[in-house]
Design a protein around this motif. Sequence first.
Motif, PDB file in Angstrom:
ATOM      1  N   PRO C 104       1.785 -10.017   1.337  1.00 57.13           N
ATOM      2  CA  PRO C 104       1.179 -11.297   1.732  1.00 57.13           C
ATOM      3  C   PRO C 104       1.734 -12.428   0.875  1.00 57.13           C
ATOM      4  O   PRO C 104       2.030 -12.234  -0.306  1.00 57.13           O
ATOM      5  CB  PRO C 104      -0.318 -11.076   1.495  1.00 57.13           C
ATOM      6  N   ARG C 307      -3.625  -6.784  -3.342  1.00 56.10           N
ATOM      7  CA  ARG C 307      -4.035  -7.734  -2.300  1.00 56.10           C
ATOM      8  C   ARG C 307      -4.130  -6.999  -0.967  1.00 56.10           C
ATOM      9  O   ARG C 307      -3.342  -6.089  -0.688  1.00 56.10           O
ATOM     10  CB  ARG C 307      -2.991  -8.862  -2.154  1.00 56.10           C
ATOM     11  N   ARG C 308      -5.073  -7.431  -0.160  1.00 55.26           N
ATOM     12  CA  ARG C 308      -5.220  -6.823   1.157  1.00 55.26           C
ATOM     13  C   ARG C 308      -4.080  -7.247   2.079  1.00 55.26           C
ATOM     14  O   ARG C 308      -3.719  -8.414   2.121  1.00 55.26           O
ATOM     15  CB  ARG C 308      -6.553  -7.225   1.778  1.00 55.26           C
ATOM     16  N   THR C 309      -3.542  -6.291   2.810  1.00 55.97           N
ATOM     17  CA  THR C 309      -2.479  -6.621   3.757  1.00 55.97           C
ATOM     18  C   THR C 309      -2.469  -5.615   4.893  1.00 55.97           C
ATOM     19  O   THR C 309      -3.405  -4.808   5.026  1.00 55.97           O
ATOM     20  CB  THR C 309      -1.100  -6.692   3.066  1.00 55.97           C
ATOM     21  N   GLU C 316      -4.476  -1.525   8.216  1.00 57.17           N
ATOM     22  CA  GLU C 316      -4.891  -2.279   7.038  1.00 57.17           C
ATOM     23  C   GLU C 316      -4.586  -1.476   5.774  1.00 57.17           C
ATOM     24  O   GLU C 316      -4.728  -0.260   5.749  1.00 57.17           O
ATOM     25  CB  GLU C 316      -6.378  -2.616   7.118  1.00 57.17           C
ATOM     26  N   LYS C 318      -3.489  -2.100   1.163  1.00 57.39           N
ATOM     27  CA  LYS C 318      -3.395  -3.023   0.036  1.00 57.39           C
ATOM     28  C   LYS C 318      -2.011  -2.916  -0.571  1.00 57.39           C
ATOM     29  O   LYS C 318      -1.298  -1.935  -0.362  1.00 57.39           O
ATOM     30  CB  LYS C 318      -4.446  -2.672  -1.019  1.00 57.39           C
TER      31      LYS C 318
ATOM     32  N   GLU D 257      -3.161 -14.985  -7.219  1.00 59.70           N
ATOM     33  CA  GLU D 257      -4.242 -14.336  -6.473  1.00 59.70           C
ATOM     34  C   GLU D 257      -4.889 -15.294  -5.468  1.00 59.70           C
ATOM     35  O   GLU D 257      -5.207 -14.920  -4.347  1.00 59.70           O
ATOM     36  CB  GLU D 257      -5.338 -13.822  -7.446  1.00 59.70           C
ATOM     37  N   ASP D 261      -2.439 -15.563   0.973  1.00 62.87           N
ATOM     38  CA  ASP D 261      -3.322 -15.432   2.134  1.00 62.87           C
ATOM     39  C   ASP D 261      -3.322 -13.968   2.563  1.00 62.87           C
ATOM     40  O   ASP D 261      -2.350 -13.470   3.133  1.00 62.87           O
ATOM     41  CB  ASP D 261      -2.822 -16.320   3.281  1.00 62.87           C
ATOM     42  N   GLU D 262      -4.426 -13.294   2.258  1.00 62.58           N
ATOM     43  CA  GLU D 262      -4.506 -11.866   2.576  1.00 62.58           C
ATOM     44  C   GLU D 262      -4.567 -11.649   4.090  1.00 62.58           C
ATOM     45  O   GLU D 262      -4.955 -12.540   4.845  1.00 62.58           O
ATOM     46  CB  GLU D 262      -5.715 -11.248   1.876  1.00 62.58           C
ATOM     47  N   ARG D 264      -5.503  -9.067   7.491  1.00 61.35           N
ATOM     48  CA  ARG D 264      -6.304  -7.992   8.070  1.00 61.35           C
ATOM     49  C   ARG D 264      -5.951  -7.856   9.541  1.00 61.35           C
ATOM     50  O   ARG D 264      -5.200  -8.663  10.089  1.00 61.35           O
ATOM     51  CB  ARG D 264      -7.816  -8.329   7.955  1.00 61.35           C
TER      52      ARG D 264
END
Lengths: 358, 358, 358, 358
Positions: C104, C307-309, C316, C318, D257, D261-262, D264
């Motif tokens: 991200p 980080r979520r990605t 989904e 991280k 952090e 922009d994460e 989903r």
Amino acid sequence: MSSNSFGQLFRVTTWGESHGPAIGCVIDGVPPRLPIEEADIQKYLDRRRPGQSRFTTQRQEPDSVRILSGTFEGVTTGTPLSLIIENVDQRSKDYSEIKEKFRPGHADYTYWRKYGIRDYRGGGRSSARETAMRVAAGAVARKVLGDGIVIRGALVQIGDQSIDRSAWDWDEVDRNPFWCPDAAMAKRWEQQLDKVRKSGSSTGAVIEVTVIGVPAGWGAPIYGKLDADIAAALMSVNAVKGVEIGAGFAAAALSGEDNVDEMRIDNGGAVRFLSNAAGGVLGGISTGQDLVARFAVKPTSSILAPRRTVTIDGEETKISTKGRHDPCVGIRAVPVGEAMLACVLADHQMRHRAQCGE
Amino acid sequence: MSSNSFGQLFRVTTWGESHGPAIGCVIDGVPPRLPIEEADIQKYLDRRRPGQSRFTTQRQEPDSVRILSGTFEGVTTGTPLSLIIENVDQRSKDYSEIKEKFRPGHADYTYWRKYGIRDYRGGGRSSARETAMRVAAGAVARKVLGDGIVIRGALVQIGDQSIDRSAWDWDEVDRNPFWCPDAAMAKRWEQQLDKVRKSGSSTGAVIEVTVIGVPAGWGAPIYGKLDADIAAALMSVNAVKGVEIGAGFAAAALSGEDNVDEMRIDNGGAVRFLSNAAGGVLGGISTGQDLVARFAVKPTSSILAPRRTVTIDGEETKISTKGRHDPCVGIRAVPVGEAMLACVLADHQMRHRAQCGE
Amino acid sequence: MSSNSFGQLFRVTTWGESHGPAIGCVIDGVPPRLPIEEADIQKYLDRRRPGQSRFTTQRQEPDSVRILSGTFEGVTTGTPLSLIIENVDQRSKDYSEIKEKFRPGHADYTYWRKYGIRDYRGGGRSSARETAMRVAAGAVARKVLGDGIVIRGALVQIGDQSIDRSAWDWDEVDRNPFWCPDAAMAKRWEQQLDKVRKSGSSTGAVIEVTVIGVPAGWGAPIYGKLDADIAAALMSVNAVKGVEIGAGFAAAALSGEDNVDEMRIDNGGAVRFLSNAAGGVLGGISTGQDLVARFAVKPTSSILAPRRTVTIDGEETKISTKGRHDPCVGIRAVPVGEAMLACVLADHQMRHRAQCGE
Amino acid sequence: MSSNSFGQLFRVTTWGESHGPAIGCVIDGVPPRLPIEEADIQKYLDRRRPGQSRFTTQRQEPDSVRILSGTFEGVTTGTPLSLIIENVDQRSKDYSEIKEKFRPGHADYTYWRKYGIRDYRGGGRSSARETAMRVAAGAVARKVLGDGIVIRGALVQIGDQSIDRSAWDWDEVDRNPFWCPDAAMAKRWEQQLDKVRKSGSSTGAVIEVTVIGVPAGWGAPIYGKLDADIAAALMSVNAVKGVEIGAGFAAAALSGEDNVDEMRIDNGGAVRFLSNAAGGVLGGISTGQDLVARFAVKPTSSILAPRRTVTIDGEETKISTKGRHDPCVGIRAVPVGEAMLACVLADHQMRHRAQCGE
């Protein structure tokens, strides 16, 4: 990437359809403080104007040009010149038949295939009417180039009749309706074209443009070659099918010995060439000799004799053009060819100055 | 405005001198996910490579191309392809004499006048060696165009000897060292060129390139015409002095009746033309017929017979070229002409898609 | 229309991926006879080179540049310069994880969506590695501009810590690893960045570039404005999110009285300005004052904190970046910003000369 | 290289001076068969038109646009659109004083230094009047983009007063003379600007433009980045001094952090982002999120309070502007900013289609 623009630094953008309210152009990159008035442009437009002899279309267009921007108190300001000519003698009724039929040899079919729509009135954007703006731009380009550079065109062939080059007389060019430099040939063309005209047929032509005064060094390798830009500029003129520089296609039959332009030093210490097979360009860069370009114009596609064609609905049919047309569009291409050379050279003058200084 | 680039969307930039460490090109705008490997490009380079017969220069260059960027795991990524070929057989000693003398007919003098400096080794940037990168770019362009579009060139004239068009056989083209489609003429050229070669002279040529499979609608009015771009592309090739489309200069001698390509509907309901004087382009836009372009190449200027010239110091002298040169550079121009057509068409394919969709 | 090129007359085209065999650029339009050697370029590359302090990525690249064309005997010839840098320290293994996951804040996802393929090794084409070629081109541009034009960049903000402008000392810039003109702030940044670095986080920055010596008159209306070209040039640098000229965004809060730079005549009879809110540009044309541009660089997106990605298969997940990265990419953007200004100015110098003469 | 043109495939060329007979533009590259009439363009021109509230200049211009080419029977034909607006309320007498004096903060001095001549009437080419043609071109660009892409601008700061973003209401934008999305702030600005207006002063502003509906994948590396083109387009608008995308300059103060922009997967299986610090662009390519751009406009330089300046003859003097002017030109910049975004996006839509297909 505008396909309606040409030139890099002296940049011309044209717009307008044959039967729209007006045609025009925008010229960007013009150096500042050049004296220029509408009359300077009109002079060249009048040379191209239709209806001046029985050998060109009888459409009556005054072709009065207006400058809408880019000059102030009679001189250029460095901002874009906008030129406009109102269309006057449009006679849209002449073109009702071609709404459904593609005129063979014209751009009707290709515009249709490209865009899925076409302004069929008088050929719309593909009409030779567009060339008026080339001539207008060429007049501005001549101002940029100055009086030291002289650009002159002449018709050197109509149909299969070529001039006698030993009889070349530049003064003769303005004395006959063909821009023909050979007085005897002009007489023969008159008879020849009268026959063509009366029969509703048409014929092709070859135009030669010569430029005196281009200094050595204009142009650039490899894809910005002066002759490559001239080739594109001339090939972009309506109905042109061939372009050549100097010896041109005849160079194929020459020996290396005959093709090489030998060099000497003249009395003033300057380089001079003993011949000009190169037509003033070597490696895409001007040699300082006269620039010589020729281009071939096909016969007008609008003729009286019925030709087989198809409709927009895919039906077979025939078409015969009775409207006002040029028996030899090559004649009016002479000032257009001059104008294109002027524009290309003005552009290259600035390009050279940009990279190499004066 | 790079003068070493061409194309708008399929954009090729070349660099390199004849006797520098390498030559190369950058190709931008290539669509993603096209399978392309070095072998795909090498195949075409091998066709242009010098030293393959006694009729081309004996310079030995393997012309091994490397792809330095723009592909990943064998396919294009949409980012620029960088191609490079190292110069191997440079023999700079061959060129020591021309350091002080301008070779007439070459770009030596014009580069000097433009830049005030020149890399005299083998012609530097003006060397025909640059055309290797055109051929490399053309190989990439063919990938863009796909197999439906077939581009083939042939030599149709050497000196004053033109082929018999009724004897045209595409298969013959690969069987003789001239890309000649007329087997009988190939034999005559062999004798003719042997004489030229042994005498240290040179001769010009005419090349014809035909493209099958271009759909109707590519190209654009007015200055982005397909034929105008082809004219510029071919005229930019070293030693080219003329370009024509379809009937070309011969169109000047045609009547309107003979020049018009009449149209009919074929059994499948599609438009077909009864002739192709237009060479596949009307109004700057493709008709769907075969595209036909021809160009004339002047004789190699490097010849054995001494020619009068001048030095960089303004002294009169003579020059005779004993180095390795092509007796007829037109031969190696065949794959170059094909490549230029490929590049122009790849560019116009994308330009058309941009404005009009597929 | 090459998207990997910039400049009109001083035209730079770059190529190459982070983990391909090499990166490079072609610079076209360079004036002839400029003395330039690899060392002239290397000097600036060494300033941008990674691994010089603990505050930039530890990737070890010598970034040795070679000139492959366009110079002869130590001076430019007017033909395109080809510059190349081989990639040495690529460590492709570092990047195996990101093959399936989009990082991200990076261009991974957008390249994937655009092209349907991406070279995931080190960011491929989107890597800041490309900026090495900007710096190389900038070194050439400085040669074009000559010594009279001095281009200097400085870091004026890291995170939320801005320098004290009254403490500005150009000599200080070369004494700390941040190009910081305020010695006290450099000390604070050192502590701040050590904390960021050790935590695996990152921070943004603001860079200011000042140019002394630009004469009045460079630039052009309306879409060729000097500041518009600067804005594009700086915004095209990796991670840049904002660009301003002179007072910039602060101008919004000024009154007309405070924003106007009043004019006087100095002792030598020349115009001088009493302030420089304009940043040296009015109406897109240089005023003769110092040119002042600032740009904001976002924090490096590669950070240690997960980080979520999502994956390329739409799952989904991280991601956490453990590879070598800059805690503040803004630092290395200083020489890049200078280079972009140099290129834009060299271009406009030639554009001005083309239209208006010297 | 026209400096009065922008865009590559959707290409706009403008011309005209504030007090010449007319202003206009040519738009090339427009896809065919789009329904477009003068009313479609007039609608947007009316939003920008001066004299609509007491907070903009009282010059009365109907700004009636005419389409002179490029459409036929209500739809585009693929050929260039020529648009023209006649200048009506010119009052040249207002500007007699500035013939000899340079208005500080204006382009008077820089045009003079560049061109050695200037059309001083109303600022000539440098007048904000030119932006009418940007708005006209933007209206055409919106047609190209279609209804799925919604472009809306708002004023978010006047002087030092910024809106409360939590109070953002798009419906409010059309209800006040400031395009302000915060009703309470609109009231405060009214008082603030009345004071500015009555005192003959001026103030700056910040405009934000948001675009909904841009698909992922538009834009291109490296120098053809979507945000680089937006930056140039906005910086080219009169009086603009800064441009930012997404978090913009504030990104400098963010941690990695907070800036990332994460990502989903939403219920429909599509990628969604949890924030939009990127402003819809990563690596120069659209992410599919809203595009967010902001730009700062400096206060009008024409103010009542006398300012020190010089004459064209190098004499010191003062100047005070009593003519009709905007107390805050930023207000009328809102529709201009929208138009620039529309043009850039239409261009990139076609550029993307050219390389990657739909």
